[in-house]
Scaffold this active site. Structure first.
Site, PDB file in Angstrom:
ATOM      1  N   GLN A 256       1.895  -6.269  -3.473  1.00 46.38           N
ATOM      2  CA  GLN A 256       2.456  -6.502  -2.134  1.00 46.38           C
ATOM      3  C   GLN A 256       3.793  -5.754  -2.000  1.00 46.38           C
ATOM      4  O   GLN A 256       3.911  -4.676  -2.549  1.00 46.38           O
ATOM      5  CB  GLN A 256       2.595  -8.002  -1.844  1.00 46.38           C
TER       6      GLN A 256
ATOM      7  N   GLY B  54      -4.592  -4.237  -3.738  1.00 46.81           N
ATOM      8  CA  GLY B  54      -5.570  -3.177  -3.975  1.00 46.81           C
ATOM      9  C   GLY B  54      -4.780  -1.958  -4.404  1.00 46.81           C
ATOM     10  O   GLY B  54      -4.083  -1.360  -3.590  1.00 46.81           O
ATOM     11  N   HIS B  55      -4.812  -1.648  -5.679  1.00 39.52           N
ATOM     12  CA  HIS B  55      -4.000  -0.545  -6.215  1.00 39.52           C
ATOM     13  C   HIS B  55      -4.929   0.587  -6.632  1.00 39.52           C
ATOM     14  O   HIS B  55      -5.791   0.407  -7.492  1.00 39.52           O
ATOM     15  CB  HIS B  55      -3.157  -1.031  -7.396  1.00 39.52           C
TER      16      HIS B  55
ATOM     17  N   LYS C 186       1.890   1.973  -5.190  1.00 40.04           N
ATOM     18  CA  LYS C 186       2.432   1.388  -6.439  1.00 40.04           C
ATOM     19  C   LYS C 186       1.494   1.644  -7.609  1.00 40.04           C
ATOM     20  O   LYS C 186       1.931   1.895  -8.729  1.00 40.04           O
ATOM     21  CB  LYS C 186       2.600  -0.138  -6.271  1.00 40.04           C
TER      22      LYS C 186
ATOM     23  N   ASP D 262       0.815  -1.220   0.000  1.00 38.17           N
ATOM     24  CA  ASP D 262       0.000   0.000   0.000  1.00 38.17           C
ATOM     25  C   ASP D 262       0.845   1.266   0.000  1.00 38.17           C
ATOM     26  O   ASP D 262       0.462   2.288   0.580  1.00 38.17           O
ATOM     27  CB  ASP D 262      -0.975   0.006   1.193  1.00 38.17           C
TER      28      ASP D 262
HETATM   29  P1  GDP Z   1      -0.713   0.274  -3.558  1.00 35.75           P
HETATM   30  O1  GDP Z   1      -1.342  -0.983  -3.085  1.00 35.75           O
HETATM   31  O2  GDP Z   1       0.758   0.310  -3.326  1.00 35.75           O
HETATM   32  O3  GDP Z   1      -1.067   0.606  -4.986  1.00 35.75           O
HETATM   33  O4  GDP Z   1      -1.347   1.446  -2.657  1.00 35.75           O
HETATM   34  P2  GDP Z   1      -2.908   1.612  -2.244  1.00 35.75           P
HETATM   35  O5  GDP Z   1      -3.655   2.091  -3.421  1.00 35.75           O
HETATM   36  O6  GDP Z   1      -3.381   0.406  -1.545  1.00 35.75           O
HETATM   37  O7  GDP Z   1      -2.781   2.718  -1.122  1.00 35.75           O
HETATM   38  C1  GDP Z   1      -2.204   3.950  -1.383  1.00 35.75           C
HETATM   39  C2  GDP Z   1      -3.240   5.042  -1.070  1.00 35.75           C
HETATM   40  O8  GDP Z   1      -2.586   6.298  -1.037  1.00 35.75           O
HETATM   41  C3  GDP Z   1      -4.312   5.185  -2.119  1.00 35.75           C
HETATM   42  O9  GDP Z   1      -5.483   5.627  -1.492  1.00 35.75           O
HETATM   43  C4  GDP Z   1      -3.760   6.246  -3.056  1.00 35.75           C
HETATM   44  O10 GDP Z   1      -4.770   6.960  -3.742  1.00 35.75           O
HETATM   45  C5  GDP Z   1      -3.075   7.144  -2.072  1.00 35.75           C
HETATM   46  N1  GDP Z   1      -1.874   7.843  -2.561  1.00 35.75           N
HETATM   47  C6  GDP Z   1      -0.892   7.375  -3.385  1.00 35.75           C
HETATM   48  N2  GDP Z   1       0.092   8.295  -3.477  1.00 35.75           N
HETATM   49  C7  GDP Z   1      -0.283   9.343  -2.722  1.00 35.75           C
HETATM   50  C8  GDP Z   1       0.337  10.590  -2.372  1.00 35.75           C
HETATM   51  O11 GDP Z   1       1.438  10.911  -2.776  1.00 35.75           O
HETATM   52  N3  GDP Z   1      -0.353  11.401  -1.492  1.00 35.75           N
HETATM   53  C9  GDP Z   1      -1.582  11.070  -0.991  1.00 35.75           C
HETATM   54  N4  GDP Z   1      -2.170  11.901  -0.150  1.00 35.75           N
HETATM   55  N5  GDP Z   1      -2.180   9.910  -1.292  1.00 35.75           N
HETATM   56  C10 GDP Z   1      -1.534   9.061  -2.126  1.00 35.75           C
HETATM   57  P1  IMO Z   2      -0.896  -4.226  -2.261  1.00 33.72           P
HETATM   58  O1  IMO Z   2      -0.458  -4.739  -3.613  1.00 33.72           O
HETATM   59  C1  IMO Z   2      -0.930  -4.772   2.054  1.00 33.72           C
HETATM   60  C2  IMO Z   2      -0.945  -8.904   3.518  1.00 33.72           C
HETATM   61  C3  IMO Z   2      -2.199  -9.344   4.231  1.00 33.72           C
HETATM   62  C4  IMO Z   2      -1.598 -10.362   5.193  1.00 33.72           C
HETATM   63  C5  IMO Z   2      -0.514 -11.021   4.356  1.00 33.72           C
HETATM   64  C6  IMO Z   2      -0.941 -12.326   3.697  1.00 33.72           C
HETATM   65  O2  IMO Z   2      -2.181  -3.489  -2.300  1.00 33.72           O
HETATM   66  O3  IMO Z   2       0.221  -3.471  -1.601  1.00 33.72           O
HETATM   67  P2  IMO Z   2      -2.512 -12.906   1.652  1.00 33.72           P
HETATM   68  O4  IMO Z   2      -3.968 -12.635   1.409  1.00 33.72           O
HETATM   69  O5  IMO Z   2      -1.610 -12.354   0.630  1.00 33.72           O
HETATM   70  O6  IMO Z   2      -2.228 -14.364   1.897  1.00 33.72           O
HETATM   71  O7  IMO Z   2      -2.184 -12.171   3.055  1.00 33.72           O
HETATM   72  O8  IMO Z   2      -0.176 -10.089   3.340  1.00 33.72           O
HETATM   73  N1  IMO Z   2      -1.174  -8.345   2.157  1.00 33.72           N
HETATM   74  C7  IMO Z   2      -1.122  -7.041   1.872  1.00 33.72           C
HETATM   75  N2  IMO Z   2      -0.944  -5.968   2.670  1.00 33.72           N
HETATM   76  N3  IMO Z   2      -1.056  -4.597   0.723  1.00 33.72           N
HETATM   77  C8  IMO Z   2      -1.202  -5.660  -0.096  1.00 33.72           C
HETATM   78  O9  IMO Z   2      -1.214  -5.564  -1.437  1.00 33.72           O
HETATM   79  C9  IMO Z   2      -1.282  -6.952   0.476  1.00 33.72           C
HETATM   80  N4  IMO Z   2      -1.454  -8.197  -0.020  1.00 33.72           N
HETATM   81  C10 IMO Z   2      -1.367  -9.028   1.010  1.00 33.72           C
HETATM   82  O10 IMO Z   2      -2.808  -8.268   4.905  1.00 33.72           O
HETATM   83  O11 IMO Z   2      -0.953  -9.685   6.252  1.00 33.72           O
HETATM   84 MG    MG Z   3      -2.856  -1.625  -1.807  1.00 29.91          MG
END
Ligand code: GDP
Ligand code: IMO
Ligand code: MG
Length: 427
Positions: A223, A40-41, A16, A13
């Site tokens: 991840q 979850g991207h 990416k 999270d």
């Molecule tokens: P990922 O799994 O690595 O793609 O990240 P997620 O989407 O799960 O979580 C990142 C969160 O931060 C999302 O809600 C994005 O919209 C938000 N986000 C990403 N970059 C930035 C940033 O530079 N500033 C802020 N405020 N939010 C960001």
């Molecule tokens: P993104 O791509 C954050 C964590 C789960 C759990 C562990 C194992 O959005 O960064 P799983 O379902 O993969 O067997 O769970 O990994 N986990 C993540 N945490 N971001 C993710 O993906 C994750 N994908 C798995 O919360 O601790």
């Molecule tokens: Mg994510």
């Protein structure tokens, strides 16, 4: 033309999805190489928010072809739902190409993921419950179902029956659940066969041919380094290899074909699920970060655990992934703190560790040693160049670079595609 791999440097999270989407207009192929819909991207384009669990984040860029590599585990229902979700929002995207060797997440993987977690109780991993771990277990155990199996009903049926012979024993005798019918599983998989058939490819050859033609290929990690089954905080990890090297196995390219390795690092740290987290803030400061950063899981909605930036973690990821650049995200969220602690080393039972301790039991005892950096009050979400950032904010970035041993080439100052400070072009 370059090929780049984008890798999470913490526990996921980091942003990416945004980083991948933002590079999108220069990318010909965007390839997911590991994980499944546990990811979850989030992409924010023109003020509209999209969350991709399985589809590569390059999908919203009209010129980009997307690929689900052999290292991805695919839930065909989720794939169909995500494509429908985009269509219902008026976004017309081409179907992703899919490796014939990718493994499929079935109903029994989802059920086993959930019942295993319940069975583990206090010792649970805190998985996303999407069946990802059980699907990878079957792959390694040589009893998985692959995309190519969908096109021969009798092979598919044999494989599903063989898997269920074993799984049903487990479900009924150990977990006290009802058995799963092979017919239902086969029918639910076959329902998708014809719609995906035209998009199935030999992924390794396809990507290598694109590279030979000079196309720009982006390998999108899901991840993160510290969730890697080999290099992460085992057993509190996912069941695949999200690290940069995973792009080689998970897409079928040699290491010599990847030019740059880009680490995505959040300006603080978050974690979802169980497992050690030295800089975690269990007080009001943690809640303040969670609220300011909107730190609630994009996949499960769980509140993310929050803490200060841990340079030891990101330095380790930098070394092991050979990061050439770091994209630092969510720096805007840190506006308004008088001082910002950064973890520079750990104290493990009275001994200072400048690097990750060798054993998990030491890591469980690691207490952060902090350096306090001066904060800034300005809203930086409108900044587009490094020079526009407040002096203390610039100093924060420069100090992180020193601590993690890698240049910071981009900075996220908001969730929007355009809300970034580019210091060095990443492609
Ligand atoms: P990922 O799994 O690595 O793609 O990240 P997620 O989407 O799960 O979580 C990142 C969160 O931060 C999302 O809600 C994005 O919209 C938000 N986000 C990403 N970059 C930035 C940033 O530079 N500033 C802020 N405020 N939010 C960001
Ligand atoms: P993104 O791509 C954050 C964590 C789960 C759990 C562990 C194992 O959005 O960064 P799983 O379902 O993969 O067997 O769970 O990994 N986990 C993540 N945490 N971001 C993710 O993906 C994750 N994908 C798995 O919360 O601790
Ligand atoms: Mg994510």
């Amino acid at each position: 033309m370059p090929s780049v791999v984008v890798v999470g440097s913490q526990w996921g999270d980091e942003g990416k999805g945004k980083a991948t989407d933002q590079l999108g207009d220069r990318v010909d192929l965007c390839v997911r190489y590991s994980g499944g819909n546990n990811a979850g991207h989030t992409l924010v384009v023109g003020g509209e928010k999209f969350v991709m669990h399985l589809l590569p984040s390059g999908i919203l860029n009209p010129g980009t072809t997307t690929v689900l590599g052999n290292g991805v585990v695919i839930d065909l229902d989720v794939l169909a739902e995500e494509l429908e979700m985009l269509a219902s929002r008026g976004v017309d995207v081409p179907h992703p190409l899919i490796s014939a060797n990718a493994h499929i997440i079935t109903e029994y993987h989802r059920v086993i993921d959930k019942v295993t977690e319940r069975f583990l109780g206090k010792r649970r991993i805190g998985t996303t419950g999407r069946g990802v771990g059980p699907a990878y277990s079957d792959k390694v155990n040589r009893m998985g179902i692959r995309v190519q199996d969908l096109f021969d009903e009798s092979i598919l049926r044999q494989k599903v029956e063989a898997a269920l012979d074993q799984k049903n024993q487990l479900l009924v005798k150990v977990y006290n659940r009802r058995p799963i019918e092979a017919d239902e599983v086969v029918a639910s998989l076959l329902a998708h066969a014809e719609s995906i058939r035209p998009h199935v490819i030999d992924c390794g050859r396809f990507i290598n041919d694109a590279l030979d033609r000079g196309e720009v290929v982006l390998f999108e990690g899901a991840q993160a380094h510290h969730l890697d089954v080999d290099h992460g905080t085992y057993p509190y990890v996912t069941s695949s290899n999200p690290i940069a090297a995973g792009a080689c196995t998970g897409a079928g390219v040699g290491p010599t074909r990847i030019d740059r390795s880009i680490g995505i690092a959040k300006a603080y740290t978050t974690r979802v699920g169980e497992g050690p987290f030295p800089t975690e803030l269990l007080d009001d400061n943690g809640e303040r970060l969670r609220q300011a950063g909107g730190e609630f899981g994009a996949t499960t909605g769980r509140p993310r655990r929050c803490g200060w930036f841990d340079a030891v973690l990101v330095e380790q990821a930098t070394k092991l992934n050979g990061f050439t650049d770091i994209f630092l995200t969510k720096l805007d969220i840190l506006s308004g703190w008088e001082t910002i602690p950064v973890c520079v080393a750990y104290d493990v039972d009275g001994v200072r560790h400048d690097h990750m301790p060798i054993t998990q039991s030491e890591f469980h005892h690691a207490k952060p040693i902090y350096e306090e950096l001066p904060g800034w009050t300005e809203d930086i979400s409108g900044c587009r160049t490094f020079d526009e950032l407040p002096a203390n904010c610039q100093a924060y970035v420069r100090r992180l670079e020193e601590l993690i041993g890698c240049r910071i080439s981009g900075i996220g100052v908001g969730p929007g595609r355009e809300q970034s400070v580019v210091i060095n072009d990443l492609i």
